[in-house]
Design an enzyme around this catalytic site. Structure first.
Site, PDB file in Angstrom:
ATOM      1  N   LYS A 110       0.847  -1.265   0.117  1.00 22.90           N
ATOM      2  CA  LYS A 110       0.038   0.049  -0.059  1.00 22.90           C
ATOM      3  C   LYS A 110       0.799   1.095   0.243  1.00 22.90           C
ATOM      4  O   LYS A 110       0.375   2.380  -0.431  1.00 22.90           O
ATOM      5  CB  LYS A 110      -0.939  -0.087   1.280  1.00 22.90           C
ATOM      6  CG  LYS A 110      -2.121  -1.147   1.146  1.00 22.90           C
ATOM      7  CD  LYS A 110      -3.182  -1.081   2.469  1.00 22.90           C
ATOM      8  CE  LYS A 110      -4.075  -2.018   2.136  1.00 22.90           C
ATOM      9  NZ  LYS A 110      -5.199  -2.068   3.245  1.00 22.90           N
ATOM     10  N   LYS A 192      -8.212 -11.876  -5.838  1.00 26.07           N
ATOM     11  CA  LYS A 192      -9.591 -12.004  -5.351  1.00 26.07           C
ATOM     12  C   LYS A 192     -10.393 -10.752  -5.637  1.00 26.07           C
ATOM     13  O   LYS A 192      -9.738  -9.568  -5.807  1.00 26.07           O
ATOM     14  CB  LYS A 192      -9.378 -12.027  -3.632  1.00 26.07           C
ATOM     15  CG  LYS A 192      -8.868 -13.167  -3.239  1.00 26.07           C
ATOM     16  CD  LYS A 192      -8.834 -13.200  -1.592  1.00 26.07           C
ATOM     17  CE  LYS A 192      -8.058 -12.326  -1.063  1.00 26.07           C
ATOM     18  NZ  LYS A 192      -8.350 -12.654   0.521  1.00 26.07           N
ATOM     19  N   LYS A 195     -13.366  -5.425  -2.241  1.00 23.48           N
ATOM     20  CA  LYS A 195     -14.494  -4.488  -1.840  1.00 23.48           C
ATOM     21  C   LYS A 195     -13.970  -2.938  -1.579  1.00 23.48           C
ATOM     22  O   LYS A 195     -14.813  -2.274  -1.545  1.00 23.48           O
ATOM     23  CB  LYS A 195     -15.174  -5.179  -0.513  1.00 23.48           C
ATOM     24  CG  LYS A 195     -14.236  -4.796   0.630  1.00 23.48           C
ATOM     25  CD  LYS A 195     -14.926  -5.298   2.106  1.00 23.48           C
ATOM     26  CE  LYS A 195     -13.966  -5.059   3.464  1.00 23.48           C
ATOM     27  NZ  LYS A 195     -13.030  -6.166   3.300  1.00 23.48           N
TER      28      LYS A 195
END
Length: 320
Positions: A110, A192, A195
Site C-alpha cells: 500500500k 480476489k 471491496k
C-alpha cells in the site's frame, strides 16, 4: 486463560461487501456463532485516505448485512465502540519494533509508489494483534494474505509474556479448512474480488440482477472452443476455473455445459438465486436502523466486558 472454542472475525468496511465476502467469510461465520465475536473493523478503514461519510455509510451497510444474514446469534460489535482495541494497540506498539513493521507485506504494497503514508498504516499490525489477543483464542483461522499478521501477533504475545508476565494466550495460525470458497475477480481471475473499489469484475452483495448479469457476461475466459472447453484448470484457464468455482459455491452444476455462454448463464442464475434472499432480508433490516443499532450496542457492551480485564492485566503488567 484461553478460549479454544471461541471464534473471532473482523471485516474492514473499506468498501461494499462482495460475493467473495459472502462465500469466503460470511457463510462460514454464519455456521459458527456459539461464543463468536464478529466485528466491523472501522478503525482499520482509516489507515489510508478515506471519506468520513463513505466510511460511515459502508459501516452501516455492513452492520445491516450482518443482521440480515442472521449473524446476530453471535456477538456483533463495531471495533471503535470497544476502547480496549485502540488502548491495547498502543501498549503493543511499545513492544513491537520498527524492523518488524517494515517487513509487513501489506504496508509495503500500500505504501509503494507514494511519497508518504499515514502512520496508522505502518502501525496497524499492532491494532490487529490487539484485536486478536483481547479475546484470547487459541487458534486463528486465516488465509495466506493474513498469516504474516498472525505470526507477528504470536511473536508479540510471546515477547510480552516473557518481559512482563503471562497475560496473553499465544494463538496459532491455522489454515481455514471449512471448504469456504475463494472467489476471484471476474476480470482479473488471479486476484480476489476487492471491496475497496468499484471494480467491473466484482459482484457486490447488493448488486441487482441486471448488474450481476452484465458483470458475469463480461467475465474473462479464453479462446478455446470444443466440447472440453468448460473445464477447471487454475494455471491454464483461470477465468473459466473461477466461474466454475463460483457456480459450485452457489449451488449450481456444470453438468452438460459445453460453451462459455452456457456457463455464464448458469453462473448468473446461481449467483442471483443466492443474492436474492440476502437482498430481500437486507431491505427489511435496513428499514429499521434502530434495531440494528441496538444489536450492535448490546454486542459492544459484551465485547467491552470481555476485553477490559485483558487490557487491565496488560497495563498492570507494564507498570501502569
Amino acid at each position: 486463560m484461553s478460549t479454544p472454542t471461541r471464534t473471532l472475525s473482523l471485516l474492514t468496511p473499506s468498501g461494499r461487501l462482495t460475493l467473495g465476502s459472502l462465500l469466503g467469510a460470511l457463510e462460514p461465520m454464519r455456521q459458527r456463532q456459539d461464543d463468536a465475536f464478529y466485528g466491523i473493523a472501522d478503525l482499520h478503514a482509516m489507515t489510508t485516505t478515506h471519506d468520513p461519510a463513505r466510511l460511515r455509510a459502508h459501516a452501516d451497510e455492513t452492520a445491516a448485512l450482518f443482521v440480515a444474514l442472521g449473524l446476530d446469534r453471535a456477538t456483533l460489535f463495531r471495533q471503535s465502540r470497544v476502547p480496549a482495541h485502540a488502548q491495547l494497540a498502543y501498549l503493543l506498539e511499545c513492544v513491537v519494533t520498527t524492523g518488524e513493521l517494515n517487513r509487513m507485506i501489506q504496508f509495503k504494497e500500500k505504501g509503494r509508489g507514494v511519497d508518504s503514508t499515514r502512520v496508522s498504516l505502518f502501525t496497524y499490525p499492532a491494532l490487529m494483534a490487539a484485536d486478536i489477543l483481547l479475546y484470547r483464542p487459541t487458534q486463528v483461522p486465516v488465509g495466506d494474505d493474513q498469516r504474516q499478521h498472525v505470526e507477528l501477533t504470536r511473536d508479540l504475545a510471546l515477547r510480552f509474556n516473557r518481559r512482563y508476565g503471562e497475560v496473553f494466550t499465544v494463538p496459532e495460525a491455522v489454515t481455514a479448512s471449512d471448504g469456504s470458497a475463494r472467489v476471484m475477480d471476474l476480470q482479473h481471475p488471479t486476484r480476489k474480488m476487492s471491496k475497496s473499489a468499484e471494480a467491473p469484475g466484482t459482484v457486490y452483495l447488493l448488486d441487482p440482477p441486471d448488474v450481476v448479469r452484465r458483470k458475469v457476461a463480461r467475465a474473462v475466459t479464453d479462446g478455446e472452443v470444443g466440447p472440453d472447453a468448460v473445464r477447471a484448470d487454475r494455471e491454464a484457464k483461470p477465468g473459466v476455473t473461477n466461474l466454475l468455482e463460483v457456480l459450485a459455491a452457489c449451488g449450481g452444476s456444470a453438468d452438460g455445459l459445453t460453451t462459455y455462454g452456457a456457463l455464464k448463464a448458469a453462473v448468473t442464475d446461481a449467483v442471483v438465486a443466492v443474492l436474492e434472499p440476502v437482498q430481500r432480508r437486507y431491505a427489511e433490516v435496513a428499514a429499521d436502523p434502530t434495531h440494528v443499532a441496538e444489536v450492535f450496542e448490546r454486542g459492544a457492551e459484551r465485547a467491552r466486558t470481555v476485553t477490559e480485564p485483558v487490557l487491565a492485566a496488560a497495563a498492570s503488567a507494564m507498570g501502569l
